[in-house]
Write a protein that holds these residues in place. Structure first.
Motif, short mmCIF file in Angstrom:
data_model
loop_
_atom_site.label_atom_id
_atom_site.label_comp_id
_atom_site.label_asym_id
_atom_site.label_seq_id
_atom_site.Cartn_x
_atom_site.Cartn_y
_atom_site.Cartn_z
N ALA A 1 0.86 -1.01 0.22
CA ALA A 1 0.07 -0.16 -0.32
C ALA A 1 1.13 0.88 0.10
CB ALA A 1 -0.67 -0.01 1.02
N MET A 2 -0.06 2.27 -0.33
CA MET A 2 1.58 3.63 -0.65
C MET A 2 0.73 4.24 0.88
SD MET A 2 2.23 3.18 -3.47
CE MET A 2 2.63 1.51 -3.36
N HIS A 3 2.16 4.13 1.37
CA HIS A 3 2.49 5.04 3.12
C HIS A 3 1.84 6.75 2.51
CE1 HIS A 3 5.45 2.13 4.35
NE2 HIS A 3 3.98 1.24 3.50
N ASP A 4 2.06 7.13 1.32
CA ASP A 4 1.74 8.48 2.07
C ASP A 4 0.15 8.82 1.62
OD1 ASP A 4 2.29 11.49 0.88
OD2 ASP A 4 1.59 10.82 -1.07
N SER A 5 -0.62 8.29 1.76
CA SER A 5 -1.77 8.18 1.51
C SER A 5 -2.35 7.05 3.52
CB SER A 5 -2.65 7.24 0.40
OG SER A 5 -1.88 7.54 -0.24
N PHE A 6 -1.41 6.94 3.95
CA PHE A 6 -1.96 6.62 5.10
C PHE A 6 -2.58 7.72 5.85
CE2 PHE A 6 -0.41 2.41 7.12
CZ PHE A 6 -0.60 1.88 5.14
N THR A 7 -3.16 7.99 7.10
CA THR A 7 -3.30 8.75 7.73
C THR A 7 -2.40 9.14 8.39
OG1 THR A 7 -4.01 6.85 9.54
CG2 THR A 7 -5.80 7.73 8.38
N ALA A 8 -2.72 10.83 8.87
CA ALA A 8 -1.20 11.51 9.58
C ALA A 8 -0.35 10.40 10.77
CB ALA A 8 -1.59 12.68 9.73
N LEU A 9 -0.77 9.84 11.28
CA LEU A 9 -0.48 9.22 12.91
C LEU A 9 -0.18 7.45 12.10
CD1 LEU A 9 -2.38 10.25 16.01
CD2 LEU A 9 -0.40 11.09 14.06
N GLY A 10 -1.57 7.05 10.71
CA GLY A 10 -1.17 5.62 10.56
C GLY A 10 0.09 5.80 9.92
N GLY A 11 1.01 7.40 9.31
CA GLY A 11 1.99 6.89 8.79
C GLY A 11 3.39 7.09 9.05
N LEU A 12 2.81 7.51 10.42
CA LEU A 12 3.61 7.72 11.52
C LEU A 12 4.67 6.87 11.84
CD1 LEU A 12 4.37 10.91 14.50
CD2 LEU A 12 4.53 8.34 14.82
N VAL A 13 3.78 5.72 12.06
CA VAL A 13 4.28 4.39 13.01
C VAL A 13 5.45 3.85 11.76
CG1 VAL A 13 3.84 1.81 13.14
CG2 VAL A 13 2.04 4.13 13.86
N PRO A 14 5.40 3.74 10.02
CA PRO A 14 6.61 3.04 9.93
C PRO A 14 7.48 4.21 9.23
CG PRO A 14 4.16 3.74 8.07
CD PRO A 14 3.84 3.45 9.27
N LEU A 15 7.47 5.53 9.25
CA LEU A 15 8.50 6.35 9.69
C LEU A 15 9.44 6.33 10.60
CD1 LEU A 15 9.27 9.12 9.33
CD2 LEU A 15 7.93 11.01 9.69
N PHE A 16 8.59 5.93 11.98
CA PHE A 16 8.94 5.93 13.43
C PHE A 16 10.02 4.28 13.66
CE2 PHE A 16 8.90 5.74 18.01
CZ PHE A 16 10.35 6.50 18.61
N ASN A 17 9.59 3.69 12.84
CA ASN A 17 9.46 2.68 12.76
C ASN A 17 11.64 2.70 12.15
OD1 ASN A 17 7.81 1.12 14.56
ND2 ASN A 17 6.96 -0.06 12.36
N ILE A 18 11.59 3.14 11.37
CA ILE A 18 12.59 3.36 10.53
C ILE A 18 13.55 3.94 11.23
CG2 ILE A 18 13.91 4.19 8.65
CD1 ILE A 18 11.06 3.59 6.69
N GLN A 19 13.15 4.88 12.60
CA GLN A 19 13.75 5.66 12.83
C GLN A 19 14.93 5.52 14.04
OE1 GLN A 19 11.16 9.49 13.70
NE2 GLN A 19 11.90 10.72 11.48
N LEU A 20 13.29 4.58 14.43
CA LEU A 20 14.60 4.18 15.83
C LEU A 20 15.52 2.64 15.43
CD1 LEU A 20 11.03 1.94 17.25
CD2 LEU A 20 12.52 4.27 17.91
N GLY A 21 15.92 3.00 14.19
CA GLY A 21 17.13 2.16 13.71
C GLY A 21 16.71 0.87 12.97
N GLU A 22 15.12 1.02 13.20
CA GLU A 22 15.28 -0.57 12.50
C GLU A 22 15.79 -1.95 13.01
OE1 GLU A 22 13.95 0.18 7.84
OE2 GLU A 22 15.90 0.01 7.92
#
Length: 567
Positions: free
Chosen positions: A352-373
């Motif tokens: 699915a396209m993460h750009d089309s997620f809701t704001a906080l729904g898209g925050l989750v994949p972004l924050f997952n990456i920023q934790l260092g994966e």
């Protein structure tokens, strides 16, 4: 939210936990250099590689030599892939007749696949030949994944060995991992995908007649073979531009589940393998439990937000969850779960396209990456990244109890703490520094599709994905420009090797230490208190570092949406 959606999430977590020990046993055999059932068939191939390259697999290497050979090997792979892409127009295996890839695009792609990032600025079916996909990219998918697992093995030896000067042999590790783990699983996986409808052919395309009578050209190619290692090796590069949302890459709900399980399978196995390597499998289960807590929290938030939908649309009479950018055959739950999995691991595949997620729904994949994966993470990279946080956690615990910190029988001293901090600091320095640069320069501001907080989030996600070696995108950033190709390529290189080298240095330092038996003053590293401390350290470091940037992006975007404002 639905009962069936939560059932899918719980089923995935249960199946993943069940895979940990079987996969861990397989990995532990390779870690120790013991024979596997595939040695009878592939043993001559392994020995042939060693003879051809003049390598003695029994010759142990210091951490410096291990790191040097790793870096030189990966540099050679980068140059090889760059040459394939630049010469694509004159090489065979090009039924579509594609020309050479431009210099900046070839550099970005070569770095991307060498570093296990697999960021793609292009549409695969419209840019790369079959030969480029197979010889340039699929080979990289195997070897970049094997490199990450080899580094994890080296760090395991650092913890497990006593007063040793070596941490293994890089060439033996990467050869055995490729031959006896990645290749056999991918052969079976690819056959399953072919049986499920995924193409595997050298034909470039086929023409079809639509129901309206029009002629449509459908792109084909050797998809199944790349799809298998793309998932298992947490690579993520799609054969097609739509990635795993494309029906030729991910045709059914069953293939979707199997692909999600394959992304996590080696990561959870490495956690168990670590515990076995240090002589206490409870250590591995404790790490996996901490990862599980972080993952469960992330996927729950993503599913909750996507199922809740957009309040602005609700006010217009459009009820239901957020289906924008999602495939109907997967739905909201499977899409939110896939997004959390692919960014908790450094996979980058998307259904699915993460750009089309809701704001906080898209925050989750972004924050997952920023934790260092490190929430399972990429193959090898996840466990060695999590062990960096474990080193900092025992250091904090040592400060609390007033003793020199110990972890699995090794004293954690100033050298290990400094190296761990150095490795962990690489990601925020690259992500925030490069995001700031792109947010003020005209070349950077020309990239995001949207304005305001969401446009900033697109830039932030791009550099987070590159430096974190994830490869997924918000899909709203036009990154195929010399500016973004060059800067994102640099972020990928720094995010990979400026973490690997300190990790190998830690492995060498720990291997040289003697074993320290646990005492009454030792901090326990297998119980609930330790799991909570690990989770807290990961969240605090991630939150303190990235919270301001998240406030400017997804959080501001969410607050605007709640007020009825759309950008």
């Amino acid at each position: 939210m639905t009962l069936s959606g939560w059932a899918l999430i719980l089923l995935f977590i249960a199946l993943t936990a069940a895979l940990a020990k079987p996969m861990g046993l397989w990995l532990f055999a390779l870690y120790e250099g013991r024979a596997t059932p595939f040695h009878r068939l592939l043993g001559p191939v392994e020995r042939g590689f060693y003879r051809l390259a003049g390598i003695d697999p029994t010759e142990e290497q210091s951490w410096r030599r291990y790191a040097l050979h790793l870096l030189l090997f990966n540099l050679a792979l980068l140059l090889f892939t760059y040459a394939i892409l630049r010469l694509q127009g004159v090489l065979p295996g090009n039924p579509q007749g594609f020309g050479a890839v431009g210099a900046d695009g070839a550099f970005n792609t070569a770095v991307s696949f060498t570093t296990n990032t697999n960021w793609q600025w292009y549409g695969g079916e419209a840019t790369l030949s079959n030969l480029s996909q197979m010889l340039g990219l699929t080979i990289q998918n195997f070897l970049s994944a094997a490199t990450g697992i080899a580094v994890a093995f080296a760090l395991f030896r650092g913890f497990a060995r006593r007063e040793a000067k070596t941490i293994g042999n890089f060439w033996a590790d990467i050869t055995r991992i490729t031959l006896y783990l990645l290749l056999p699983i991918c052969v079976v996986f690819a056959i399953f995908l072919i049986a499920s409808g995924v193409p595997q052919t050298f034909t470039g395309s086929v023409d079809a007649t639509t129901l309206e009578g029009a002629r449509q050209t459908i792109a084909l190619g050797p998809v199944a073979s790349q799809e298998a290692i793309k998932m298992l090796g947490t690579n993520g590069g799609g054969f097609f531009n739509a990635n795993s949302a494309h029906p030729f890459e991910n045709p059914t709900a069953l293939t979707n589940l199997v692909q999600m399980l394959s992304i996590f399978s080696i990561g959870v196995g490495l956690s168990w393998c670590f515990g076995k390597a240090v002589g206490d499998t409870r250590q591995g289960w404790a790490i996996l439990a901490a990862m599980g807590v972080l993952f469960a929290a992330g996927v729950s938030i993503a599913y909750w937000q996507e199922a809740a939908g957009n309040p602005v649309l609700h006010q217009l009479g459009v009820a239901g969850g957020n289906m924008e950018g999602k495939e109907v055959r997967f739905g909201i739950a499977a899409s939110a779960l896939f997004a959390a999995i692919t960014t908790a691991a450094s996979c980058g595949a998307v259904n699915a396209m993460h750009d089309s997620f809701t704001a906080l729904g898209g925050l989750v994949p972004l924050f997952n990456i920023q934790l260092g994966e490190v929430v399972v993470g990429g193959v090898g990279a996840g466990i060695y990244g999590f062990l960096l946080f474990a080193i900092l956690a025992v250091f904090v615990a040592g400060l609390m109890v007033g003793r020199t910190p110990e972890y699995v029988g090794k004293k954690i001293e100033a050298r290990e703490v400094k190296l761990a901090v150095l490795a962990i600091a690489v990601l925020p320095l690259v992500i925030l520094g490069f995001t700031a640069l792109a947010s003020v320069l005209p070349q950077g501001l020309a990239g995001p599709l949207n304005k305001g907080p969401h446009g900033f989030a697109e830039i932030l996600y791009g550099f987070s994905s590159a430096a974190g070696n994830n490869g997924s995108a918000f899909a709203g950033l036009s990154a195929g420009t010399p500016f973004y190709n060059g800067l994102l390529g640099a972020a990928m290189w720094l995010g990979r090797y400026f973490v690997i080298v300190p990790v190998l240095a830690i492995a060498g330092s720990l291997a040289a230490k003697r074993h320290v038996p646990a005492s009454s003053g030792s901090f326990p590293t297998t119980g609930g208190l330790w799991i909570g401390l690990l989770v807290g350290i990961v969240l605090i470091l991630g939150g303190l570092t990235f919270l301001p940037s998240l406030a400017l992006g997804p959080i501001a975007d969410h607050l605007a949406m709640v007020r009825g404002q759309l950008f």
